[in-house]
Design an enzyme around this catalytic site. Structure first.
Site, PDB file in Angstrom:
ATOM      1  N   LYS A  91      15.726  24.363  -8.239  1.00 51.75           N
ATOM      2  CA  LYS A  91      15.643  23.031  -7.610  1.00 51.75           C
ATOM      3  C   LYS A  91      14.441  22.270  -8.179  1.00 51.75           C
ATOM      4  O   LYS A  91      13.568  22.870  -8.812  1.00 51.75           O
ATOM      5  CB  LYS A  91      15.513  23.188  -6.095  1.00 51.75           C
ATOM      6  CG  LYS A  91      14.262  23.932  -5.636  1.00 51.75           C
ATOM      7  CD  LYS A  91      14.345  24.294  -4.155  1.00 51.75           C
ATOM      8  CE  LYS A  91      13.093  25.015  -3.685  1.00 51.75           C
ATOM      9  NZ  LYS A  91      13.243  25.520  -2.309  1.00 51.75           N
ATOM     10  N   ARG A  95      13.976  24.658  10.462  1.00 50.08           N
ATOM     11  CA  ARG A  95      14.373  23.615   9.514  1.00 50.08           C
ATOM     12  C   ARG A  95      15.862  23.318   9.657  1.00 50.08           C
ATOM     13  O   ARG A  95      16.237  22.285  10.195  1.00 50.08           O
ATOM     14  CB  ARG A  95      13.993  24.054   8.096  1.00 50.08           C
ATOM     15  CG  ARG A  95      14.024  22.957   7.086  1.00 50.08           C
ATOM     16  CD  ARG A  95      13.277  23.290   5.820  1.00 50.08           C
ATOM     17  NE  ARG A  95      13.858  24.386   5.053  1.00 50.08           N
ATOM     18  CZ  ARG A  95      13.353  24.826   3.893  1.00 50.08           C
ATOM     19  NH1 ARG A  95      12.285  24.257   3.373  1.00 50.08           N
ATOM     20  NH2 ARG A  95      13.923  25.825   3.246  1.00 50.08           N
ATOM     21  N   HIS A 112      15.733  31.884   6.128  1.00 48.31           N
ATOM     22  CA  HIS A 112      14.559  31.594   5.296  1.00 48.31           C
ATOM     23  C   HIS A 112      13.315  31.892   6.113  1.00 48.31           C
ATOM     24  O   HIS A 112      13.231  31.503   7.281  1.00 48.31           O
ATOM     25  CB  HIS A 112      14.596  30.115   4.877  1.00 48.31           C
ATOM     26  CG  HIS A 112      13.589  29.754   3.825  1.00 48.31           C
ATOM     27  ND1 HIS A 112      13.466  30.436   2.635  1.00 48.31           N
ATOM     28  CD2 HIS A 112      12.659  28.764   3.778  1.00 48.31           C
ATOM     29  CE1 HIS A 112      12.499  29.875   1.907  1.00 48.31           C
ATOM     30  NE2 HIS A 112      12.000  28.867   2.579  1.00 48.31           N
ATOM     31  N   ARG A 144      16.719  34.919  -3.460  1.00 47.32           N
ATOM     32  CA  ARG A 144      16.571  33.560  -3.994  1.00 47.32           C
ATOM     33  C   ARG A 144      15.187  33.505  -4.636  1.00 47.32           C
ATOM     34  O   ARG A 144      14.181  33.346  -3.962  1.00 47.32           O
ATOM     35  CB  ARG A 144      16.698  32.533  -2.857  1.00 47.32           C
ATOM     36  CG  ARG A 144      17.988  32.699  -2.041  1.00 47.32           C
ATOM     37  CD  ARG A 144      18.105  31.639  -0.964  1.00 47.32           C
ATOM     38  NE  ARG A 144      17.007  31.630  -0.025  1.00 47.32           N
ATOM     39  CZ  ARG A 144      16.974  32.290   1.135  1.00 47.32           C
ATOM     40  NH1 ARG A 144      18.021  33.005   1.516  1.00 47.32           N
ATOM     41  NH2 ARG A 144      15.928  32.206   1.925  1.00 47.32           N
ATOM     42  N   TYR A 190     -12.059   3.251 -12.678  1.00 50.18           N
ATOM     43  CA  TYR A 190     -11.938   2.410 -11.483  1.00 50.18           C
ATOM     44  C   TYR A 190     -12.979   2.766 -10.434  1.00 50.18           C
ATOM     45  O   TYR A 190     -13.249   3.945 -10.190  1.00 50.18           O
ATOM     46  CB  TYR A 190     -10.552   2.575 -10.856  1.00 50.18           C
ATOM     47  CG  TYR A 190      -9.441   1.990 -11.680  1.00 50.18           C
ATOM     48  CD1 TYR A 190      -9.365   0.619 -11.914  1.00 50.18           C
ATOM     49  CD2 TYR A 190      -8.449   2.806 -12.227  1.00 50.18           C
ATOM     50  CE1 TYR A 190      -8.340   0.077 -12.673  1.00 50.18           C
ATOM     51  CE2 TYR A 190      -7.412   2.279 -12.977  1.00 50.18           C
ATOM     52  CZ  TYR A 190      -7.367   0.909 -13.203  1.00 50.18           C
ATOM     53  OH  TYR A 190      -6.355   0.378 -13.947  1.00 50.18           O
ATOM     54  N   CYS A 243      -6.819   7.679 -13.748  1.00 51.92           N
ATOM     55  CA  CYS A 243      -6.041   6.432 -13.696  1.00 51.92           C
ATOM     56  C   CYS A 243      -4.549   6.788 -13.683  1.00 51.92           C
ATOM     57  O   CYS A 243      -4.180   7.961 -13.725  1.00 51.92           O
ATOM     58  CB  CYS A 243      -6.335   5.564 -14.905  1.00 51.92           C
ATOM     59  SG  CYS A 243      -8.075   5.288 -15.245  1.00 51.92           S
ATOM     60  N   ASP A 287      -2.288   6.343 -16.016  1.00 51.36           N
ATOM     61  CA  ASP A 287      -1.747   6.849 -17.280  1.00 51.36           C
ATOM     62  C   ASP A 287      -2.799   7.462 -18.201  1.00 51.36           C
ATOM     63  O   ASP A 287      -2.464   7.958 -19.277  1.00 51.36           O
ATOM     64  CB  ASP A 287      -1.084   5.698 -18.055  1.00 51.36           C
ATOM     65  CG  ASP A 287      -0.366   4.759 -17.125  1.00 51.36           C
ATOM     66  OD1 ASP A 287       0.588   5.221 -16.473  1.00 51.36           O
ATOM     67  OD2 ASP A 287      -0.780   3.591 -16.995  1.00 51.36           O
TER      68      ASP A 287
HETATM   69  C1  LIG Z   1      12.857  26.765  -2.230  1.00 50.66           C
HETATM   70  C2  LIG Z   1      13.548  27.845  -1.520  1.00 50.66           C
HETATM   71  C3  LIG Z   1      13.494  29.159  -2.003  1.00 50.66           C
HETATM   72  C4  LIG Z   1      12.611  29.580  -3.144  1.00 50.66           C
HETATM   73  O1  LIG Z   1      11.321  29.845  -2.663  1.00 50.66           O
HETATM   74  P1  LIG Z   1      10.183  30.461  -3.602  1.00 50.66           P
HETATM   75  O2  LIG Z   1       9.035  30.616  -2.691  1.00 50.66           O
HETATM   76  O3  LIG Z   1       9.931  29.447  -4.663  1.00 50.66           O
HETATM   77  O4  LIG Z   1      10.715  31.727  -4.150  1.00 50.66           O
HETATM   78  C5  LIG Z   1      14.273  30.114  -1.369  1.00 50.66           C
HETATM   79  N1  LIG Z   1      15.033  29.793  -0.309  1.00 50.66           N
HETATM   80  C6  LIG Z   1      15.088  28.559   0.198  1.00 50.66           C
HETATM   81  C7  LIG Z   1      15.947  28.277   1.388  1.00 50.66           C
HETATM   82  C8  LIG Z   1      14.327  27.545  -0.370  1.00 50.66           C
HETATM   83  O5  LIG Z   1      14.371  26.315   0.144  1.00 50.66           O
END
Ligand SMILES: *Cc1c(COP(=O)(O)O)cnc(C)c1O
Length: 368
Positions: free
Chosen positions: A40, A135, A165, A218, A263, A309, A311
């Site tokens: 992602k 979440r 998660h 994951r 700046y 800045c 850029d």
């Molecule tokens: C982003 C995400 C992950 C990956 O997490 P890491 O800490 O980068 O391994 C796994 N599961 C879910 C639901 C996530 O949103």
């Protein structure tokens, strides 16, 4: 936005480092456990398609992304593996996901009921369970059972996965983690459906809680060689950071004492100094909060002087260097190292945020 390919600021991604992290993790797991690479947010700034192709070469089982569009990008690039969208996708897009063989996360029964009105072909889904992250997902066992019963009656809904998660898998204190594990067990016991993938592990869980029962992980931040805990916990194998961020000196000058820089004129030289200008700024994701931190020139740490800045930014260097001299912001130069973690600690955030911030304006190059 197109990357600025005519500017000497670049991200160099070491494909072998990504493969090494993946293969180390592969060794840690039993053969029944699948690894989905989390790509992602443009693979945490590393480039989603390139990273996906890299791990595809070493046998990744699937990919996780945050949005349907991120999934479509991978499909359009020709990747064939399973792709799971982790976020909530508007039900109106269910048919498009089905068409492209993209698996969607489902967090309510209502979503399924609405999807079934729209689908003309099978859609793979993963039920999200909220065990304490707060979440998305089901929180009650009877609601999970109802969703399973509904799915059982539908030919066009394929139950590919069920997952949760963890909120604290990267912390030394495991109390809340174990509460979530218990809740996950409770929510997944005695369900009328079998799911191909039962998964709960992000990187931190896969590194420090191998005992958590699941058959898929994951794998996100650790794939890129960064420690999910920052510096709190030590990984069971050496994580190899894949990303280097470099630029070059594009302007350099001697300034007298009393010269203000950038700046707000917040920095003023106290004696004659040499100031170099770099073509990178906060629009590239090198946050304004990095003002005062260091970069590496010829193996030596040199401070950013004055405000970063949009850029450009200025650094103080110990001697005159030729234009085009390499400057490292993340990476190693002559044994001096600056990591995403160093940057994160400097601006009181996490390594994830540093790399995700690196904008599309920076060109990505792939080595190995
Ligand atoms: C982003 C995400 C992950 C990956 O997490 P890491 O800490 O980068 O391994 C796994 N599961 C879910 C639901 C996530 O949103």
């Amino acid at each position: 936005m197109k990357p600025s390919i005519h500017r000497p600021t670049q991200i160099i991604v070491d494909r072998q480092a990504i493969k090494n992290n993946f293969l180390h993790e592969r060794q840690l797991l039993n053969d029944e456990t699948a690894i989905f690479a989390v790509v992602k947010a443009n693979a945490y700034g590393h480039g989603a398609v390139a990273v996906a192709q890299t791990v595809s070469e070493v046998g990744v089982d699937g990919f996780c992304v945050a949005t349907l569009d991120e999934a479509l990008e991978l499909r359009q690039a020709g990747l064939q593996e399973t792709i799971l969208v982790l976020g909530v996708t508007p039900v109106q897009q269910a048919e498009l996901a089905a068409q492209m063989n993209i698996s969607l996360t489902v967090a309510t029964l209502e979503w399924l009921q609405q999807a079934i009105e729209l689908l003309t072909q099978p859609l793979k889904i993963h039920l999200a369970l909220d065990t304490g992250m707060g979440r998305i997902g089901f929180t009650q066992h009877d609601a999970v059972v109802s969703a399973c019963e509904f799915i059982q009656q539908q030919e066009l809904i394929i139950p590919e996965g069920i997952f949760t998660h963890f909120a604290t898998a990267d912390e030394a204190d495991t109390k809340y983690f174990h509460q979530q594990v218990q809740k996950f067990k409770q929510l997944t016991t005695n369900l009328p459906l079998k799911f191909k993938y039962v998964h709960c592990a992000n990187s931190a869980t896969s590194l420090w809680h191998l005992d958590c029962q699941s058959n898929m992980i994951r794998f996100g931040i650790a794939l890129y060689g960064l420690n999910p805990s920052g510096t709190a916990l030590t990984a069971p194998y050496e994580l190899q950071p894949a990303l280097t961020l470099q630029t070059e000196i594009v302007h350099i000058k001697k300034v007298p004492a009393g010269q203000s820089i950038s700046y707000g004129a917040t920095y003023t030289s106290s004696k004659p100094e040499i100031i170099a200008t770099l073509p990178i700024g906060y629009a590239d994701g090198w946050l304004r909060r990095m003002s005062g931190s260091s970069v590496i020139v010829a193996g030596q740490l040199c401070p950013i002087v004055g405000r970063v800045c949009m850029d450009q930014m200025m650094i103080k260097v110990p001697q005159m260097y030729p234009l085009g001299t390499k400057v490292t912001l993340i990476g190693t130069d002559q044994q001096t190292n600056l990591s995403a973690e160093t940057a994160a600690e400097y601006c009181d955030t996490i390594n994830y945020e540093i790399i995700c911030n690196l904008s599309d304006r920076i060109v990505r190059k792939y080595v190995n």
